[in-house]
Scaffold this motif. Structure first.
Motif, mmCIF file in Angstrom:
data_model
loop_
_atom_site.group_PDB
_atom_site.id
_atom_site.type_symbol
_atom_site.label_atom_id
_atom_site.label_comp_id
_atom_site.label_asym_id
_atom_site.label_seq_id
_atom_site.Cartn_x
_atom_site.Cartn_y
_atom_site.Cartn_z
ATOM 1 N N TYR A 319 0.821 -1.112 -0.033
ATOM 2 C CA TYR A 319 -0.047 0.283 -0.050
ATOM 3 C C TYR A 319 0.891 1.357 0.073
ATOM 4 C CZ TYR A 319 -3.410 3.359 1.750
ATOM 5 O OH TYR A 319 -4.322 4.276 1.899
ATOM 6 N N LEU A 320 1.976 1.368 0.886
ATOM 7 C CA LEU A 320 2.769 2.414 0.831
ATOM 8 C C LEU A 320 3.627 2.369 -0.114
ATOM 9 C CD1 LEU A 320 4.058 2.056 4.682
ATOM 10 C CD2 LEU A 320 2.696 4.068 3.709
ATOM 11 N N THR A 321 3.946 1.517 -0.838
ATOM 12 C CA THR A 321 4.618 1.571 -2.080
ATOM 13 C C THR A 321 3.905 2.100 -3.277
ATOM 14 O OG1 THR A 321 5.725 -0.472 -1.687
ATOM 15 C CG2 THR A 321 5.722 0.213 -3.964
ATOM 16 N N ALA A 322 2.414 1.785 -3.243
ATOM 17 C CA ALA A 322 1.848 2.456 -4.304
ATOM 18 C C ALA A 322 1.526 4.117 -3.960
ATOM 19 C CB ALA A 322 0.161 1.690 -4.328
ATOM 20 N N LEU A 323 1.289 4.330 -2.723
ATOM 21 C CA LEU A 323 1.397 5.659 -2.127
ATOM 22 C C LEU A 323 2.571 6.480 -2.717
ATOM 23 C CD1 LEU A 323 -0.351 7.883 -0.801
ATOM 24 C CD2 LEU A 323 0.699 7.090 1.132
ATOM 25 N N GLY A 324 3.580 6.131 -2.438
ATOM 26 C CA GLY A 324 4.839 6.675 -2.913
ATOM 27 C C GLY A 324 4.923 7.185 -4.320
ATOM 28 N N GLY A 325 4.415 6.119 -5.144
ATOM 29 C CA GLY A 325 4.576 6.070 -6.514
ATOM 30 C C GLY A 325 3.518 7.136 -7.170
ATOM 31 N N LEU A 365 -4.637 2.741 8.209
ATOM 32 C CA LEU A 365 -5.143 2.294 9.225
ATOM 33 C C LEU A 365 -6.304 1.094 8.890
ATOM 34 C CD1 LEU A 365 -5.641 5.458 11.431
ATOM 35 C CD2 LEU A 365 -3.806 4.036 11.358
ATOM 36 N N LEU A 366 -6.600 1.218 7.784
ATOM 37 C CA LEU A 366 -7.636 0.203 7.363
ATOM 38 C C LEU A 366 -7.312 -1.184 6.585
ATOM 39 C CD1 LEU A 366 -10.310 2.785 5.916
ATOM 40 C CD2 LEU A 366 -10.365 1.855 8.129
ATOM 41 N N VAL A 367 -5.980 -0.953 6.329
ATOM 42 C CA VAL A 367 -5.350 -2.001 5.400
ATOM 43 C C VAL A 367 -4.766 -3.121 6.636
ATOM 44 C CG1 VAL A 367 -3.427 -3.061 4.010
ATOM 45 C CG2 VAL A 367 -4.184 -0.404 3.797
#
Length: 369
Positions: A319-325, A365-367
């Motif tokens: 999830y954080l990888t996609a957010l960073g991209g 928080l939902l992941v």
């Protein structure tokens, strides 16, 4: 540190954060001198010198976690760090830029576009490698981390090539008329932006002081600042994990949020110091270069631990990888269109990044972890 009180752990954690903050200032000054003496250019020096130095806390955390075979915190810190460090550009846009122009207009150049594309490409490889089985490992290496290392090296070569000029539509150089920020350059469109390169009132005196600094002294200051950043990063990681663990925060969430924020402090300080000197490209390249360097640490973690690290990534990590991209693509668009207007002292791209980052962290928080 398990035997220390929570109050003492908090003091150690805050003191380490303060050292990281202060070291970032001297690292920025030393890099400014070294980049000029070694003729690296603002983008390349940010992509190499500052990127490695300001990510020393992540290097220390990754090394210790890999040797202890506890890579969950390191993975979350690396991928969470990319997202939060990209959001740091919005902070630099709001409080670091003196001219009334968005940061992406002042810093825009083809080299930074290549760095944005490199970050996105590396994050895509991370997602792909995370889907492979953990059994695919030979000689302490996995296909994903090898590709990440090769892609990072290729990206640096492209940045170096772009610095010498890219062919434009009419056969000229696409980067013509775009000297590095801080050298009297303009906003990336061949036109000088008002105030660019002037910084604050103290900048002329500071530039004179840096001009008198010898290359050996700058290198020594760089090494000392890097060592201080490294030591403080280790203390912040160890004390913070113990402290916030007592408060009920899991290692994965801690690494992706609190620890990522603390280890992003060098980027904040070096970025602010660079923008106040008018080195806008160095400030942006520091962030993008650091984000491109962070996935390379998965190679280090895999070699040290002898395990396939990326297949162990949690859903929160992907999830954080996609957010960073996503955040990187927003700034890539900003560097292409070079917006002129500001709202709340920020360009529209920085505002979009802040909104997306806030919503993204709330969604974290939902992941399921």
């Amino acid at each position: 540190m398990g035997g220390l009180s929570s109050a003492l752990l908090l003091v150690i954690f805050l003191a380490a954060a303060g050292v990281i903050w202060g070291a970032g200032v001297v690292l920025s000054d030393a890099t400014d001198v070294l980049s000029r003496r070694l003729r690296l250019g603002q983008a390349l020096s940010g992509a190499i010198l500052l990127a490695v130095a300001t990510n020393l806390p992540e290097i220390a955390i990754t090394t210790s976690a890999a040797l202890a075979h506890h890579v969950d915190v390191a993975v979350g810190n690396i991928l969470g760090g990319i997202a939060i460090q990209t959001a740091v550009l919005a902070l630099l846009d709001a409080v670091g830029v003196r001219p009334r122009r968005p940061l992406t207009r002042l810093a825009a150049s083809p080299t930074l576009l290549i760095e944005c594309a490199l970050v996105v490409a590396l994050l895509l490889v991370v997602v792909m490698a995370a889907q492979l089985p953990g059994s695919v490992i030979v000689a302490r290496l996995t296909p994903g981390v090898v590709l990440i290392g090769l892609l990072w090296i290729a990206g640096l070569l492209l940045v170096r090539r772009a610095r010498r000029g890219l062919p434009g539509p009419g056969g000229g150089a696409a980067d013509a008329g775009q000297p590095d920020a801080g050298d009297g350059g303009g906003g990336g469109d061949g036109q000088p932006d008002a105030g660019n390169g002037n910084g604050d009132a103290g900048t002329p005196a500071k530039r004179a002081r840096l001009a008198r600094m010898g290359t050996r002294r700058a290198a020594l200051i760089f090494v000392v600042g890097a060592a201080a950043t490294l030591a403080a990063g280790v203390l912040a990681a160890v004390s913070g994990q113990e402290l916030f663990g007592r408060l009920g925060m899991s290692g994965v969430v801690f690494g992706a949020t609190v620890l990522a924020a603390v280890t992003a402090l060098p980027e904040v300080t070096t970025g602010l110091a660079s923008t106040r000197l008018g080195d806008y490209r160095l400030a942006v390249s520091d962030i993008l270069g650091g984000n491109a360097f962070l996935p390379v640490l998965f190679l280090l973690a895999t070699v040290l631990s002898g395990e396939a690290v990326l297949p162990r990534a949690h859903p929160t990590d992907i999830y954080l990888t996609a957010l960073g991209g996503l955040l990187t693509i927003v700034y890539l668009v900003g560097l292409v269109f070079r917006p002129q207007r500001q709202w709340l002292r920020m360009g529209p791209d920085s505002i979009a990044v802040l909104v997306l980052y806030t919503v993204g962290v709330a969604g974290l928080l939902l992941v399921p972890s």
